[in-house]
Design a protein around this motif. Structure first.
Motif, PDB file in Angstrom:
ATOM      1  N   ARG A   1     140.308 -10.379  70.715  1.00 40.48           N
ATOM      2  CA  ARG A   1     139.756  -9.246  71.460  1.00 40.48           C
ATOM      3  C   ARG A   1     140.796  -8.701  72.461  1.00 40.48           C
ATOM      4  NH1 ARG A   1     134.427  -7.540  71.572  1.00 40.48           N
ATOM      5  NH2 ARG A   1     134.102  -6.008  73.209  1.00 40.48           N
TER       6      ARG A   1
ATOM      7  N   TRP B   1     126.398  -2.361  80.569  1.00 37.60           N
ATOM      8  CA  TRP B   1     127.528  -3.207  80.173  1.00 37.60           C
ATOM      9  C   TRP B   1     128.245  -3.820  81.379  1.00 37.60           C
ATOM     10  CZ3 TRP B   1     128.755  -5.629  75.975  1.00 37.60           C
ATOM     11  CH2 TRP B   1     130.061  -6.086  75.743  1.00 37.60           C
TER      12      TRP B   1
ATOM     13  N   ARG C   1     135.942   0.004  80.497  1.00 38.62           N
ATOM     14  CA  ARG C   1     134.698  -0.776  80.460  1.00 38.62           C
ATOM     15  C   ARG C   1     133.469   0.112  80.381  1.00 38.62           C
ATOM     16  NH1 ARG C   1     137.465  -5.047  84.552  1.00 38.62           N
ATOM     17  NH2 ARG C   1     137.740  -6.725  83.047  1.00 38.62           N
TER      18      ARG C   1
ATOM     19  N   TRP D   1     131.099  -7.606  83.054  1.00 38.31           N
ATOM     20  CA  TRP D   1     132.441  -7.668  83.629  1.00 38.31           C
ATOM     21  C   TRP D   1     132.499  -7.543  85.145  1.00 38.31           C
ATOM     22  CZ3 TRP D   1     133.967  -3.301  86.286  1.00 38.31           C
ATOM     23  CH2 TRP D   1     133.283  -2.107  85.999  1.00 38.31           C
TER      24      TRP D   1
ATOM     25  N   VAL E   1     128.664  -8.289  69.658  1.00 40.55           N
ATOM     26  CA  VAL E   1     128.209  -8.092  71.040  1.00 40.55           C
ATOM     27  C   VAL E   1     126.987  -8.950  71.351  1.00 40.55           C
ATOM     28  CG1 VAL E   1     127.181  -6.411  72.630  1.00 40.55           C
ATOM     29  CG2 VAL E   1     129.137  -5.772  71.190  1.00 40.55           C
TER      30      VAL E   1
ATOM     31  N   TYR F   1     118.970  -7.559  75.683  1.00 44.00           N
ATOM     32  CA  TYR F   1     119.499  -8.458  74.662  1.00 44.00           C
ATOM     33  C   TYR F   1     118.418  -9.183  73.860  1.00 44.00           C
ATOM     34  CZ  TYR F   1     124.430  -8.084  75.775  1.00 44.00           C
ATOM     35  OH  TYR F   1     125.708  -7.630  75.917  1.00 44.00           O
TER      36      TYR F   1
ATOM     37  N   THR G   1     133.381   1.048  76.767  1.00 47.02           N
ATOM     38  CA  THR G   1     132.918  -0.024  75.884  1.00 47.02           C
ATOM     39  C   THR G   1     131.396  -0.018  75.805  1.00 47.02           C
ATOM     40  OG1 THR G   1     134.789  -1.388  76.536  1.00 47.02           O
ATOM     41  CG2 THR G   1     132.937  -2.504  75.462  1.00 47.02           C
TER      42      THR G   1
END
Lengths: 200, 200, 200, 200
Positions: C136, D173, C165, D177, C118, D119, C168
């Motif tokens: 993936r 997250w 999502r 997306w 990740v 991150y 995830t």
DNA sequence: TATGAATGAGAGTTCATTCAT
DNA sequence: TATGAATGAACTCTCATTCAT
């Protein structure tokens, strides 16, 4: 007697033939000539024909190089002085031996490193300065013992500590003016220094 | 007598009260303490309370500051030596006067600048070194004349050039060890130096 | 059933006992702990007790190591998920199996490698990213099939793609806060996640 | 209400129009896109049209830039959350307000900086991590208070701490997306998240 | 004169990678 | 295979100097 040989064997003084040893010699030269700050790592690398990054395989930092130059020099000259003292029979001989030995160090092969030891002191970090100071104390101990002995024998007068300090300055300063190709030999210079010190 | 006053009047030595004069004093201090290379223009500016860019309204470059420190110092001490010589009646007095004067310069108010003169020599560009060397020759001329006179009077023996050089080293080195708060005065130190030189 | 065994046999997943396998495990650990960029080849070599140059007998480049960690991890977890699905009789069982399996991957032995997957995505070159993306997609296909089946069975509501999502993110984030020594087991955590998803 | 305006006035959040502010925005973008380690100081400088050395007039080090991005972001979003909470009358409204606010932060103008916050955590030195953690605790306090209130009102079930953590992962997250140009608005996404959380 | 943001060359150092042994 | 000295490009950061204000 075997002091110097022992230091080399122990690895405390680097073999001058090795890559590290050659770098130290060149570093002493450049540090003396241009000063530590004005000498770049690239200069050092070029002087032994490697790339700048490769320096850091031998030393962790530029300061480490300065420290190594200083440390090895003082170890070397201390060992040489001990050897010279052992072979001198009288107090006067021993005094002359020290004068000759210090002048040879300042003016001979290790002269550049000796100059670095004096002139680049401030470029060393404090912890590193302390390490060198410990070694320097041993070296100065040899001088003070010999001068005290000379005073007891009636050779010199006055405060031996002050006398030693005058001598330190006078002898180290010779690097700035003495020319080996001139008319005076180092031996004669040592004699001149002896005349300065000894009252007969 | 009026030598020093004249230099100030001529503007060859900066008034220590002026902005430029204060900067030079601080510069001497910083150069001595940290070395020329490690002293930044920002350090210099901060030490007199201005911004770094403003330095360049007073000096064209950092090296100019170093040069000014050295030049003014050597002009100053030469003038002081001339004054001291004029007031000393005998060769012995004159010798002691020079020793005292040089020690006072090294250890007193101008000591930091004197140290800079010795330790930061290599940071000066060659043309600038030459300029200082000319002034230095005048200063050394005073010494050699006085020592020659002393030798002719039977006060000192040996090569006076060598003797002067031994003295240069011995006296300038005092900056590294002499503590004014200790038991010895500068006057006594000058006496000790005289004993070293004079053979009676 | 025999999926995992087959992958090992085919050499697509390295034997963890081998030199290469141990390096990959250490690499996953270091990459997770310090990040890929901050982990040096020297660090990697030292972690398995070899010299830095020797790394390149096992992998062509540092990026190859990162790629191998990611690829083997995703192959491994896909195989484990397939096995888990085969043994779960009902849609609800299968959903729980996936939740449990993904949590075990994130929080268990392969957790570090999953985190690398990740967090270090951007350190992979684009062609390599594409390769991993293909793998993936297979993995995500298992999830979407199972969630669609659960929705048809009335277990979950809303858009399954959005739901997946959300999941995830929620599940992968557990690596940052879940402590195995705490009071909650991974099984209980999977149950909590199921409550989040299933509306009954 | 006036929380945000106050922060800007106090200088704790940099004016986005200023040189420093523009640099921070570009830094957030580059750090998110390439990662902190792979973004060079030259990249940062070029992105705002200055030379690399000039960066250091605004920030003392590269890490300072990372820290500023993180600190200002968390201050900003905390202030926005407080404002949103004040205008929501019921527990359900407040919960939705937080979801919407966090999603807007992640997906809107500060999204890149939020991603950096997640991150690039390991690239921050420990003392700096501690500073950010203190700010983060305040922010998380708002969430826990609101979730507890919602649980007391019967809106949500289970452990609110675990629930918040699932949400943190799920919402952050979305940056990977969610496409604003797609068919779903952020408001609808917030609604979907509310359905995930609320059991009616 | 004074400011201080900006410059840009160059500093010390790091590190993936190579290669002779 | 393993070593470890060497490479060389790229990194962060420094600093004397400039210049519009």
């Amino acid at each position: 007697m075997k002091q110097l040989a022992q230091l080399i064997e122990e690895g405390r003084i680097t073999d001058p033939q090795s890559a590290r040893g050659r770098l130290l010699a060149k570093a002493a030269h450049l540090f003396k000539e241009k000063g530590y700050e004005r000498t770049t790592v690239r200069d050092l690398a070029a002087s032994v024909g490697i790339q700048s990054g490769s320096i850091f395989h031998h030393f962790r930092s530029k300061e480490d190089i300065l420290f190594a130059v200083m440390e090895e020099t003082i170890l070397y000259i201390t060992a040489k002085m001990r050897e010279a003292l052992e072979q001198a029979p009288t107090p006067r001989d021993r005094l002359l031996a020290l004068l000759r030995c210090e002048l040879e160090s300042v003016l001979g092969g290790t002269g550049e490193a000796m100059t670095v030891l004096v002139y680049e002191w401030r470029s060393l970090s404090e912890p590193r300065q302390d390490e060198i100071l410990k070694l320097r104390d041993q070296y100065e101990g040899l001088w003070l013992d010999t001068l005290s002995e000379a005073r007891d024998a009636g050779l010199v007068k006055g405060d031996v500590a002050v006398l030693r300090r005058f001598l330190t300055g006078a002898l180290s300063w010779t690097i700035t003016w003495y020319k080996p190709e001139g008319s005076m030999t180092v031996e004669e210079l040592a004699q001149q220094a002896l005349y300065l010190v000894v009252k007969e």
